[in-house]
Design an enzyme around this catalytic site. Structure first.
Site, PDB file in Angstrom:
ATOM      1  N   LEU A  64      -1.948  -2.401  -2.956  1.00 20.93           N
ATOM      2  CA  LEU A  64      -2.162  -0.892  -3.727  1.00 20.93           C
ATOM      3  C   LEU A  64      -3.189   0.059  -2.731  1.00 20.93           C
ATOM      4  CD1 LEU A  64      -2.994  -2.860  -6.747  1.00 20.93           C
ATOM      5  CD2 LEU A  64      -0.877  -1.418  -6.543  1.00 20.93           C
ATOM      6  N   THR A  93      -6.374  -1.562   1.882  1.00 19.98           N
ATOM      7  CA  THR A  93      -7.587  -1.000   2.907  1.00 19.98           C
ATOM      8  C   THR A  93      -8.675  -0.533   1.885  1.00 19.98           C
ATOM      9  OG1 THR A  93      -6.273  -0.665   4.661  1.00 19.98           O
ATOM     10  CG2 THR A  93      -8.392   0.232   4.866  1.00 19.98           C
ATOM     11  N   LYS A 168     -11.628  -4.004   9.149  1.00 24.10           N
ATOM     12  CA  LYS A 168     -10.325  -3.260   8.907  1.00 24.10           C
ATOM     13  C   LYS A 168     -10.678  -1.561   8.971  1.00 24.10           C
ATOM     14  CE  LYS A 168      -6.446  -1.387   7.611  1.00 24.10           C
ATOM     15  NZ  LYS A 168      -5.361  -0.942   8.769  1.00 24.10           N
TER      16      LYS A 168
HETATM   17  N1  LIG Z   1       1.296   2.184   5.805  1.00 23.42           N
HETATM   18  C1  LIG Z   1       0.620   1.513   6.680  1.00 23.42           C
HETATM   19  O1  LIG Z   1       0.887   1.521   7.867  1.00 23.42           O
HETATM   20  C2  LIG Z   1      -0.570   0.606   6.217  1.00 23.42           C
HETATM   21  C3  LIG Z   1      -0.922  -0.186   7.189  1.00 23.42           C
HETATM   22  C4  LIG Z   1      -2.031  -1.165   6.995  1.00 23.42           C
HETATM   23  C5  LIG Z   1      -2.633  -0.861   5.794  1.00 23.42           C
HETATM   24  N2  LIG Z   1      -2.112  -0.005   4.827  1.00 23.42           N
HETATM   25  C6  LIG Z   1      -2.891   0.216   3.453  1.00 23.42           C
HETATM   26  O2  LIG Z   1      -2.075  -0.797   2.650  1.00 23.42           O
HETATM   27  C7  LIG Z   1      -2.204  -0.105   1.104  1.00 23.42           C
HETATM   28  C8  LIG Z   1      -0.767   0.357   0.765  1.00 23.42           C
HETATM   29  O3  LIG Z   1      -0.340   1.153   1.483  1.00 23.42           O
HETATM   30  P1  LIG Z   1       1.283   1.728   1.755  1.00 23.42           P
HETATM   31  O4  LIG Z   1       1.504   2.263   2.943  1.00 23.42           O
HETATM   32  O5  LIG Z   1       2.395   0.548   1.325  1.00 23.42           O
HETATM   33  O6  LIG Z   1       0.999   2.980   0.630  1.00 23.42           O
HETATM   34  P2  LIG Z   1       2.135   3.389  -0.386  1.00 23.42           P
HETATM   35  O7  LIG Z   1       3.610   3.375  -0.062  1.00 23.42           O
HETATM   36  O8  LIG Z   1       1.316   4.564  -0.865  1.00 23.42           O
HETATM   37  O9  LIG Z   1       2.097   2.229  -1.610  1.00 23.42           O
HETATM   38  C9  LIG Z   1       0.934   2.333  -2.294  1.00 23.42           C
HETATM   39  C10 LIG Z   1       1.358   1.466  -3.764  1.00 23.42           C
HETATM   40  O10 LIG Z   1       0.174   1.474  -4.597  1.00 23.42           O
HETATM   41  C11 LIG Z   1       0.653   1.958  -5.946  1.00 23.42           C
HETATM   42  N3  LIG Z   1      -0.410   2.786  -6.705  1.00 23.42           N
HETATM   43  C12 LIG Z   1      -1.066   3.782  -6.157  1.00 23.42           C
HETATM   44  N4  LIG Z   1      -1.694   4.250  -7.273  1.00 23.42           N
HETATM   45  C13 LIG Z   1      -1.701   3.556  -8.217  1.00 23.42           C
HETATM   46  C14 LIG Z   1      -2.167   3.558  -9.557  1.00 23.42           C
HETATM   47  N5  LIG Z   1      -3.045   4.429 -10.017  1.00 23.42           N
HETATM   48  N6  LIG Z   1      -1.743   2.441 -10.623  1.00 23.42           N
HETATM   49  C15 LIG Z   1      -0.702   1.736 -10.255  1.00 23.42           C
HETATM   50  N7  LIG Z   1      -0.274   1.680  -8.754  1.00 23.42           N
HETATM   51  C16 LIG Z   1      -0.718   2.522  -7.857  1.00 23.42           C
HETATM   52  C17 LIG Z   1       1.870   2.673  -5.497  1.00 23.42           C
HETATM   53  O11 LIG Z   1       2.611   2.754  -6.783  1.00 23.42           O
HETATM   54  P3  LIG Z   1       3.806   3.944  -6.784  1.00 23.42           P
HETATM   55  O12 LIG Z   1       5.011   3.419  -6.004  1.00 23.42           O
HETATM   56  O13 LIG Z   1       3.977   3.909  -8.206  1.00 23.42           O
HETATM   57  O14 LIG Z   1       3.173   5.194  -6.344  1.00 23.42           O
HETATM   58  C18 LIG Z   1       2.514   1.799  -4.503  1.00 23.42           C
HETATM   59  O15 LIG Z   1       2.977   0.376  -4.846  1.00 23.42           O
HETATM   60  C19 LIG Z   1      -3.204   1.047   1.303  1.00 23.42           C
HETATM   61  O16 LIG Z   1      -4.519   0.640   1.166  1.00 23.42           O
HETATM   62  C20 LIG Z   1      -3.169   1.394   2.750  1.00 23.42           C
HETATM   63  O17 LIG Z   1      -4.401   1.904   3.228  1.00 23.42           O
HETATM   64  C21 LIG Z   1      -1.167   0.876   4.904  1.00 23.42           C
END
Ligand SMILES: NC(=O)c1ccc[n+]([C@@H]2O[C@H](COP(=O)([O-])OP(=O)(O)OC[C@H]3O[C@@H](n4cnc5c(N)ncnc54)[C@H](OP(=O)(O)O)[C@@H]3O)[C@@H](O)[C@H]2O)c1
Length: 290
Positions: A64, A93, A168
């Site tokens: 999330l 993160t 991280k």
């Molecule tokens: N992208 C990268 O390259 C990467 C790499 C390493 C780590 N990360 C970390 O991994 C995590 C996820 O990243 P991501 O890139 O997959 O982000 P993302 O595509 O924005 O996905 C975020 C997820 O969290 C959900 N969410 C957000 N706010 C919410 C709420 N208030 N209630 C319920 N669900 C909620 C979203 O649901 P909805 O679909 O409904 O919005 C979605 O499932 C983050 O902490 C990010 O910093 C990302």
């Protein structure tokens, strides 16, 4: 073992798909249900509320956005009451302090908590080549090592809960700082009529070089920030988390605060959902009068 996967966004979707590919029994939940379609088509069970997914599972994986999202999905009254006897693996993160506070709530519900944030992005999530950093007891790490190896070949035990979250954030501080520093030098040499090829040739041979420079060079030169793996808004979020956590440790954070301003400018230029290399647009816009 049955896994509940909560949060199937940019990273969660391919990570959950890896589990399906490895024949792990999976029940998935996402706030926006449309994003679950590919997993459903691939054979995942779908839950309409996180509590239904938690109830069915032995292990709950979270991917999330941030701590408020974790509180809303995992620690609402109805979800929290389902947690007893499960293990929660938190892979997003967040700060070490947030992770420890969430662990305390999870343990109070009668469940176990492991943090396992990842380095790498969508291509690595798809191919199972993320760097998985684990904050847990050694025994817990060993118990979940095989599951975590679906995401990366060599999950590393860093220490107790909080240590992997800290590592991280330290790495993401480098992503923000290195990309901004590179973007500024790249913009500067162009304004001073130095050829980009010459700059890169000398940089590549020097001790200053980091592979991320070449990964972002083309995007910056072409101002092409489409199809992000890691959007600007997430790098800003992680930068804020780092500043909060490092300030609490009594460190001088003025360098990363400057980087934060550049990210903030990119956000105001409507680049929140663009690739984070778009901070180059914020650097160059300062002199373009954009
Ligand atoms: N992208 C990268 O390259 C990467 C790499 C390493 C780590 N990360 C970390 O991994 C995590 C996820 O990243 P991501 O890139 O997959 O982000 P993302 O595509 O924005 O996905 C975020 C997820 O969290 C959900 N969410 C957000 N706010 C919410 C709420 N208030 N209630 C319920 N669900 C909620 C979203 O649901 P909805 O679909 O409904 O919005 C979605 O499932 C983050 O902490 C990010 O910093 C990302």
């Amino acid at each position: 073992m049955k896994v509940a996967f909560l949060g199937t966004g940019l990273m969660g979707q391919p990570m959950a798909q890896r589990l399906l590919d490895a024949n792990v029994q999976l029940i998935a939940y996402n706030r926006t249900p449309e994003k679950l379609a590919p997993l459903k088509a691939a054979g995942a069970e779908i839950a309409e509320h996180p509590r239904f997914a938690i109830r069915e599972a032995d292990c709950v994986i979270l991917m999330l956005t941030n701590a408020p999202a974790i509180y809303s999905v995992l620690l609402s009254d109805t979800s929290w009451r389902m947690l007893a006897g499960r293990t929660v693996i938190q892979m997003g993160t967040i700060t070490p302090l947030e992770s420890q506070e969430i662990r305390d709530s999870v343990v109070a519900a009668g469940a176990e908590y492991i943090e396992a944030p990842v380095l790498g992005s969508i291509p690595e999530a798809k191919s199972g080549n993320l760097i998985v950093m684990v904050g847990a007891l050694r025994e817990q790490y060993q118990r979940y090592l095989q599951l975590l190896q679906n995401f990366g070949p060599n999950p590393i035990l860093i220490g107790e809960v909080g240590t992997a979250a800290a590592l991280k954030l330290a790495l993401n501080q480098l992503i923000a700082a290195l990309t901004t520093a590179f973007g500024l030098s790249l913009a500067y040499i162009q304004r001073q009529n130095v050829k980009v090829d010459t700059f890169m040739q000398i940089l590549r041979e020097s001790a200053l070089y980091a592979p991320t420079f070449d990964k972002k060079l083309q995007r910056m030169l072409e101002h092409n920030y489409a199809n992000p793996n890691f959007p600007t808004k997430h790098l800003l979020k992680d930068t804020d988390l780092f500043i909060e956590s490092a300030t609490a440790q009594g460190l001088n954070v003025s360098s990363i605060e400057g980087v934060r301003e550049v990210l903030d400018t990119a956000m105001r230029m409507a680049l929140a959902h663009a690739d984070y290399s778009s901070l180059y647009a914020a650097i160059t816009a300062a002199n373009d009068g954009n």
